[in-house]
Design an enzyme around this catalytic site. Structure first.
Site, PDB file in Angstrom:
ATOM      1  N   HIS A  35       0.828  -1.217   0.000  1.00  0.00           N
ATOM      2  CA  HIS A  35       0.000   0.000   0.000  1.00  0.00           C
ATOM      3  C   HIS A  35       0.858   1.261   0.000  1.00  0.00           C
ATOM      4  O   HIS A  35       0.481   2.271  -0.577  1.00  0.00           O
ATOM      5  CB  HIS A  35      -0.973  -0.008   1.185  1.00  0.00           C
ATOM      6  CG  HIS A  35      -0.318   0.265   2.468  1.00  0.00           C
ATOM      7  ND1 HIS A  35      -0.037   1.541   2.885  1.00  0.00           N
ATOM      8  CD2 HIS A  35       0.206  -0.564   3.394  1.00  0.00           C
ATOM      9  CE1 HIS A  35       0.605   1.478   4.023  1.00  0.00           C
ATOM     10  NE2 HIS A  35       0.770   0.215   4.357  1.00  0.00           N
ATOM     11  N   GLU A  70      -8.344 -12.180  -9.064  1.00  0.00           N
ATOM     12  CA  GLU A  70      -7.041 -12.014  -8.416  1.00  0.00           C
ATOM     13  C   GLU A  70      -6.686 -13.202  -7.539  1.00  0.00           C
ATOM     14  O   GLU A  70      -5.700 -13.183  -6.810  1.00  0.00           O
ATOM     15  CB  GLU A  70      -6.989 -10.700  -7.626  1.00  0.00           C
ATOM     16  CG  GLU A  70      -8.144 -10.473  -6.688  1.00  0.00           C
ATOM     17  CD  GLU A  70      -8.103  -9.094  -6.011  1.00  0.00           C
ATOM     18  OE1 GLU A  70      -7.081  -8.399  -6.089  1.00  0.00           O
ATOM     19  OE2 GLU A  70      -9.103  -8.729  -5.383  1.00  0.00           O
ATOM     20  N   ASP A  95      -2.366  -9.267  -6.539  1.00  0.00           N
ATOM     21  CA  ASP A  95      -2.739 -10.417  -5.720  1.00  0.00           C
ATOM     22  C   ASP A  95      -2.646 -11.713  -6.501  1.00  0.00           C
ATOM     23  O   ASP A  95      -2.256 -12.741  -5.950  1.00  0.00           O
ATOM     24  CB  ASP A  95      -4.163 -10.230  -5.173  1.00  0.00           C
ATOM     25  CG  ASP A  95      -4.166  -9.311  -3.968  1.00  0.00           C
ATOM     26  OD1 ASP A  95      -3.316  -9.514  -3.081  1.00  0.00           O
ATOM     27  OD2 ASP A  95      -4.982  -8.380  -3.924  1.00  0.00           O
ATOM     28  N   CYS A 101      -5.935  -4.300 -13.595  1.00  0.00           N
ATOM     29  CA  CYS A 101      -5.780  -3.084 -12.789  1.00  0.00           C
ATOM     30  C   CYS A 101      -4.654  -3.216 -11.771  1.00  0.00           C
ATOM     31  O   CYS A 101      -4.470  -2.344 -10.939  1.00  0.00           O
ATOM     32  CB  CYS A 101      -7.090  -2.690 -12.119  1.00  0.00           C
ATOM     33  SG  CYS A 101      -7.712  -3.953 -11.009  1.00  0.00           S
TER      34      CYS A 101
HETATM   35  C1  PEP Z   1      -4.453  -6.140  -7.354  1.00  0.00           C
HETATM   36  O1  PEP Z   1      -4.485  -7.017  -6.487  1.00  0.00           O
HETATM   37  O2  PEP Z   1      -3.798  -6.246  -8.407  1.00  0.00           O
HETATM   38  C2  PEP Z   1      -5.202  -4.887  -7.176  1.00  0.00           C
HETATM   39  C3  PEP Z   1      -5.301  -4.011  -8.153  1.00  0.00           C
HETATM   40  O3  PEP Z   1      -5.751  -4.632  -5.968  1.00  0.00           O
HETATM   41  P1  PEP Z   1      -4.900  -4.194  -4.665  1.00  0.00           P
HETATM   42  O4  PEP Z   1      -3.516  -3.853  -5.114  1.00  0.00           O
HETATM   43  O5  PEP Z   1      -5.612  -3.051  -4.081  1.00  0.00           O
HETATM   44  O6  PEP Z   1      -4.960  -5.451  -3.843  1.00  0.00           O
HETATM   45 MG    MG Z   2      -5.955  -6.974  -4.958  1.00  0.00          MG
END
Ligand code: PEP
Ligand code: MG
Length: 593
Positions: free
Chosen positions: A201, A443, A467, A514
């Site tokens: 994060h 994911e 993920d 994403c």
């Molecule tokens: C991911 O897991 O690729 C994603 C976009 O979600 P986050 O990074 O918020 O887990």
């Molecule tokens: Mg994710």
């Protein structure tokens, strides 16, 4: 990079992981790790009143600092998020904390630090042993407050992260989501952390803020001190302590070169993301905070492909209400209209926690009570968010996306709750988009393998590769010790992605990415060749990715993907990507190191 390095001390290079691109040279501000400063000491009777005064002064200073931070958070994020600090002020006034520390100074004849540590420990032990989850959670608040008071006792108040006065590079073991979200962006020029990866994060927020960052450095907090001069290159994941004049000149030239490539790319803003043989891809942006929406258009994105809504919940002592969420979602939707915003329902857990939820710690948080699992178990909280999203859909083009789906049952249950919310709104005569599209993040490997089944329930897929990689390869995405095993181009990941794209297309739904892979230009041709319809990324990454799409034909990209799928290793796949990139977009190669 105006100042020059100290020639009398040798430079030292540390290698970590590029968290957010950019080069910066500045003075370090090191955030103290868990251990608060100040030594414990036994005192003479004559020192007692002086120690009590020191303690009272430190508590007063702490109260003032908390007030100031509360103000800043209120302005930067939201009213709700600032409430956490009311609890901290209550701790300061609590007699079990304040009076007990004074009593301990008098009775045990110890300095304020030792008395305070003793009280905090005792308080923490008692609370941690209680049945009540809410009270158990308060132990963390007490530790937090005690650390602030200890810093003030040590005279470190002017160095607290929330009281920066000068531009600096923040060096820390890690930064919590609330710390990252409330960073003073005009003063923090970059950061370097011991832990973390490009998908943690902290790195995600650094990219959102456009602040260069290097993470996963292992022990940078032990190598530098406040006041040192360091250079960080968030693209290469390099930190240089005491950089030599030669290194400064080299990186200055590199920064100029990258800037000039980026300025060239700025001209693409109004150009379509289209291959040389006419194949169009949708490029959208990822946002974490409402205020980032202004960057979306500037970057030339066609809407938001991932709004990480959990940042509304993080650092807040109370859950965001339906009205507060509506204001946020409606603001984003109306600013982007007619372009869409995909609001991902709250994805808490993993490395993102909301203090308002008081969830007990878990041994494996990434495999635990996270995202949709939490929402399905807490339908009231989930419904508040779904109602807010639905209501916002009357003000723009809003789509809903569920995170961390591992089986079709979760999608069906989530959709039933959504239908419930729609029914309520109809009865209340509150408008919303009756045709709102619902999609899921793919994911988790089980979702990718059963994508054909899940596709029957949704309007789109967006692959969360951050993920997907960690769950497929069993590599914790935030653990720097296994970072070398975190390989997005591993053949297993590519096969799952291909499977998902084929399953989506067979059902006539679009498939996007994403995760961080979507914003990595080195991956663009491969994803294009695999058949991706949309890529969503941090706004700053978008121009280079667009250029990558415009540099190639779909035929070339498909050939690359076919070759990549025949490769045995992640490194082999990467070599294919580099080779095509070097041929058709060599200047972008400079941006990815
Ligand atoms: C991911 O897991 O690729 C994603 C976009 O979600 P986050 O990074 O918020 O887990
Ligand atoms: Mg994710």
């Amino acid at each position: 990079m105006k100042q020059k390095g100290a020639e009398d001390q040798p430079e030292h290079i540390l290698r970590g992981v590029g968290g957010s691109p950019g080069i910066v040279f500045a003075t370090v501000y090191r955030v103290h790790a868990e251990d608060a400063p100040g030594l414990d000491r036994v005192i003479n009777p004559g020192e007692i009143s002086g120690e009590i005064e020191r303690f009272k002064t430190a508590v007063n200073e702490t109260r003032l600092q908390i007030d100031q931070i509360q103000q800043k958070v209120r302005q930067a994020i939201s009213q709700g998020d600032a409430i956490i600090f009311d609890v901290h002020k209550m701790v300061l006034d609590d007699s079990a904390f304040f009076d007990e520390t004074i009593r301990k100074i008098e009775r045990d004849r110890v300095n304020a630090e030792k008395a305070l540590r003793g009280v905090t420990l005792r308080y923490g032990e008692v609370l941690s042993a209680l049945e009540d989850e809410y009270l158990r959670e308060r132990a963390a608040d007490i530790k937090d407050v005690a650390r602030r008071v200890l810093r003030n006792l040590a005279g470190e108040k002017t160095h607290a992260l929330d009281e920066l006065h000068e531009k600096c590079i923040v060096v820390a073991a890690d930064l919590s989501p609330s710390e990252t979200a409330s960073l003073q962006r005009d003063l923090v020029l970059g950061f370097a952390t011991d832990v973390g990866s490009s998908t943690s994060h902290t790195a995600i927020m650094a990219r959102a803020f456009g602040i260069p960052a290097v993470v996963g450095l292992g022990d940078v907090t032990h190598r530098v001190e406040t006041g040192d001069q360091i250079l960080i290159d968030g693209t290469e994941g390099v930190v240089i302590l005491n950089p030599s004049v030669a290194s400064l000149n080299k990186y200055e030239a590199l920064a100029r070169q990258r800037d000039s490539i980026q300025s060239g790319l700025a001209g693409l803003r109004n150009q379509p993301a289209i291959t040389r043989d006419g194949h169009r891809v949708v490029l959208s942006a990822n946002i974490e905070l409402v205020e980032e929406v202004s960057e979306v258009r500037k970057a030339g994105a066609e809407g938001v492909g991932l709004f990480r809504s959990e940042y509304l919940y993080i650092a807040s002592r109370t859950l965001p209400t339906e009205e507060e969420q509506l204001a946020a979602y409606q603001g984003v939707a109306s600013q982007l209209a007619p372009d869409p915003v995909i609001i991902r329902t709250v994805d808490l857990g993993g490395d993102k926690f909301a203090s308002s939820l008081n969830l007990p710690p878990e041994i494996n948080p990434f495999l635990g009570f996270r995202a949709i699992r939490f929402c399905l178990a807490q339908p009231t909280i989930f419904k508040t968010q779904l109602r807010a999203i639905l209501r916002a859909s009357a003000h723009g083009k809003v789509r809903i996306m569920y995170p961390m789906i591992s089986n079709v049952g979760e999608v069906i249950r989530a959709n039933l709750i959504l239908e419930d919310c729609k029914g309520e709104l109809r009865r209340e005569a509150i408008p919303f988009d009756e045709h709102i599209e619902v999609g899921v993040m793919i994911e988790i490997p089980s979702a990718a393998i059963t994508a054909d089944i899940i596709a029957k329930q949704v309007s789109f897929f967006s692959m969360g590769t951050n993920d997907l990689v960690q769950y497929t390869l069993a590599v914790d995405r935030v653990n720097d010790r296994v970072a070398h095993l975190y390989e997005p181009t591993h053949p297993a990941v590519l096969r799952l992605m291909k499977m998902t794209i084929e399953a989506g297309h067979a059902r006539g739904i679009w498939v996007g990415v994403c995760g961080q892979m979507a914003g990595d230009p080195l991956m663009t041709h491969l994803l294009l060749g695999l058949g991706i319809d949309e890529l969503s990324m941090a706004p700053a990454a978008l121009p280079a990715v667009k250029e990558m799409i415009r540099s190639v034909t779909l035929v070339q990209a498909k050939r690359l993907a076919e070759g990549a799928l025949r490769e045995d290793t992640a490194a082999g796949v990467l070599a294919h990507c580099r080779e095509l990139m070097a041929r058709v977009a060599p200047e972008i190669l400079e941006l990815v190191k």
